[in-house]
Design a protein around this motif. Structure first.
Motif, PDB file in Angstrom:
ATOM      1  N   ALA A 186      12.910   8.217   2.720  1.00  0.00           N
ATOM      2  CA  ALA A 186      11.809   8.083   3.680  1.00  0.00           C
ATOM      3  C   ALA A 186      10.958   6.862   3.382  1.00  0.00           C
ATOM      4  N   LEU A 187      10.771   6.563   2.096  1.00  0.00           N
ATOM      5  CA  LEU A 187      10.026   5.361   1.742  1.00  0.00           C
ATOM      6  C   LEU A 187      10.737   4.123   2.271  1.00  0.00           C
ATOM      7  N   GLY A 188      12.046   4.057   2.092  1.00  0.00           N
ATOM      8  CA  GLY A 188      12.800   2.920   2.602  1.00  0.00           C
ATOM      9  C   GLY A 188      12.717   2.805   4.115  1.00  0.00           C
ATOM     10  N   GLY A 212       0.815  -1.210   0.000  1.00  0.00           N
ATOM     11  CA  GLY A 212       0.000   0.000   0.000  1.00  0.00           C
ATOM     12  C   GLY A 212       0.848   1.259   0.000  1.00  0.00           C
ATOM     13  N   LEU A 213       1.883   1.292   0.846  1.00  0.00           N
ATOM     14  CA  LEU A 213       2.772   2.449   0.903  1.00  0.00           C
ATOM     15  C   LEU A 213       3.514   2.638  -0.415  1.00  0.00           C
ATOM     16  N   VAL A 214       4.051   1.550  -0.944  1.00  0.00           N
ATOM     17  CA  VAL A 214       4.799   1.637  -2.209  1.00  0.00           C
ATOM     18  C   VAL A 214       3.872   2.063  -3.341  1.00  0.00           C
ATOM     19  N   HIS A 263      -7.279  -3.101   4.162  1.00  0.00           N
ATOM     20  CA  HIS A 263      -6.571  -1.977   4.779  1.00  0.00           C
ATOM     21  C   HIS A 263      -5.445  -1.493   3.859  1.00  0.00           C
ATOM     22  N   ALA A 264      -4.752  -2.431   3.222  1.00  0.00           N
ATOM     23  CA  ALA A 264      -3.650  -2.067   2.333  1.00  0.00           C
ATOM     24  C   ALA A 264      -4.134  -1.225   1.158  1.00  0.00           C
ATOM     25  N   VAL A 265      -5.288  -1.567   0.605  1.00  0.00           N
ATOM     26  CA  VAL A 265      -5.840  -0.803  -0.517  1.00  0.00           C
ATOM     27  C   VAL A 265      -6.176   0.622  -0.080  1.00  0.00           C
ATOM     28  N   VAL A 266      -6.859   0.746   1.052  1.00  0.00           N
ATOM     29  CA  VAL A 266      -7.203   2.076   1.550  1.00  0.00           C
ATOM     30  C   VAL A 266      -5.936   2.858   1.885  1.00  0.00           C
ATOM     31  N   LEU A 267      -4.952   2.184   2.464  1.00  0.00           N
ATOM     32  CA  LEU A 267      -3.680   2.840   2.769  1.00  0.00           C
ATOM     33  C   LEU A 267      -3.027   3.383   1.502  1.00  0.00           C
ATOM     34  N   GLY A 268      -3.043   2.595   0.429  1.00  0.00           N
ATOM     35  CA  GLY A 268      -2.460   3.054  -0.827  1.00  0.00           C
ATOM     36  C   GLY A 268      -3.166   4.282  -1.375  1.00  0.00           C
ATOM     37  N   VAL A 269      -4.495   4.287  -1.283  1.00  0.00           N
ATOM     38  CA  VAL A 269      -5.277   5.418  -1.801  1.00  0.00           C
ATOM     39  C   VAL A 269      -5.009   6.676  -0.996  1.00  0.00           C
ATOM     40  N   VAL A 270      -5.083   6.589   0.339  1.00  0.00           N
ATOM     41  CA  VAL A 270      -4.891   7.796   1.150  1.00  0.00           C
ATOM     42  C   VAL A 270      -3.438   8.260   1.108  1.00  0.00           C
TER      43      VAL A 270
END
Length: 317
Positions: A303-305, A18-20, A87-94
């Protein structure tokens, strides 16, 4: 055995995907041109402010609680439990809608281009001035070319921390609700958190909560700056006495990384603030704006890492 452990560690969890995914979407697309959720949130917050505003801290606390609490509760309901695909999908969107790193870097590049055109006589100072409000709340009409360059470098450093690093770190720590909470808090601070007569009391809660939410974020950003600036960044950070607990460590370490001097008289719409001098070297130039854009992009990927490692540690708990 070691190979299997490394493979398990390198394999992404749903929330890491999601984050990536949100990060890559921002890197490719940037901010939506219209109907941006953050802009819609800002309008809703303005409407709420008109209804409950009073020159008091208690009203400001109520405003902050409602403005942050409602979006977080909605996001929590939509995302469901952590460590799930939903949750991962929503995390990716937000994450995509909350990140502003790509648009920030593009705006910094536009400032540099406009300053270069002004320097070569191809345009007037009004061209670079028009981009200043896209980066910060300083009065663009009071800035010359050097002032615009300094504003751009300082704002690129601080906004990278707020608009990119903060989203990723809070996404790793608290999932989708954490991303939304951080973005709402940061937006409200920009709206009512500054020290004008109107918001000295009403905006107190917004400013304090933003300081608290961005305290760990600013330290992560400062560490990435120090990885570039080394001793110069560490020295600048130790010597700085900025009134903001977060902007000081971010801007001073950026000054060290770029080898420039930041701070001084800063003109806002509500008056002039004398900011402490940070770093050693010349004042920022047009070329330094380009370098600040490059530094911003590098910090975002770092920061992503860091967020992915942090999320894995949280997942193991």
């Amino acid at each position: 055995m070691l190979g299997r452990s490394a493979h398990r560690f390198l394999r992404l969890t749903p929330e890491q995907y999601g984050l990536v995914g949100g990060f890559l979407a921002d890197a490719i697309v940037g901010d939506p041109a219209s109907y941006h959720p953050v802009a819609l949130f800002g309008r809703a917050a303005q409407a709420l402010e008109k209804r409950i505003y009073a020159d008091s801290r208690s009203r400001g606390v109520a405003f902050e609680a409602l403005s942050v609490g409602i979006p977080v509760l909605v996001t929590t309901a939509l995302a469901g439990p952590r460590r799930t695909t939903r949750h991962a999908v929503v995390l990716g969107v937000v994450t995509f809608f909350s990140l502003g790193g790509t648009s920030l870097a593009r705006t910094g590049g536009r400032v540099a281009s406009a300053l270069e055109q002004y320097q070569s006589g191809m345009t007037t100072i009004d061209e670079p001035r028009q981009w200043v409000p896209w980066l910060c709340s300083r009065d663009p009409n009071s800035l010359d070319a050097d002032g615009i360059a300094r504003a751009a470098v300082e704002s690129l450093a601080e906004n990278t921390s707020d608009a990119s690093v903060g989203t990723l770190i809070w996404g790793a720590l608290a999932g989708a609700p954490g991303v939304v909470a951080h973005r709402c808090i940061n937006t409200l601070d920009a709206m009512v958190g500054y020290k004008s007569d109107r918001y000295m009391n009403f905006g107190w809660a917004a400013a304090k909560l933003d300081d608290l939410a961005n305290w760990p974020v600013a330290r992560v950003t400062a560490l990435t700056h120090s990885a570039v600036g080394g001793r110069r960044s560490i020295k600048a950070c130790r010597k700085q006495n900025h009134p903001s607990p977060n902007a000081g460590v971010v801007e001073s370490t950026a000054a060290g990384a770029l080898g420039v001097q930041l701070g001084g008289a800063t003109q806002y719409s509500y008056g002039v603030e004398m900011r402490p001098i940070m770093g050693e070297g010349p004042a920022p130039t047009i070329a330094d704006v380009r370098r600040a854009v490059t530094l911003s992009r590098g910090v975002q990927y770092a920061a992503l890492g860091i967020a992915l490692v942090l999320q894995r540690c949280m997942d193991r708990r």
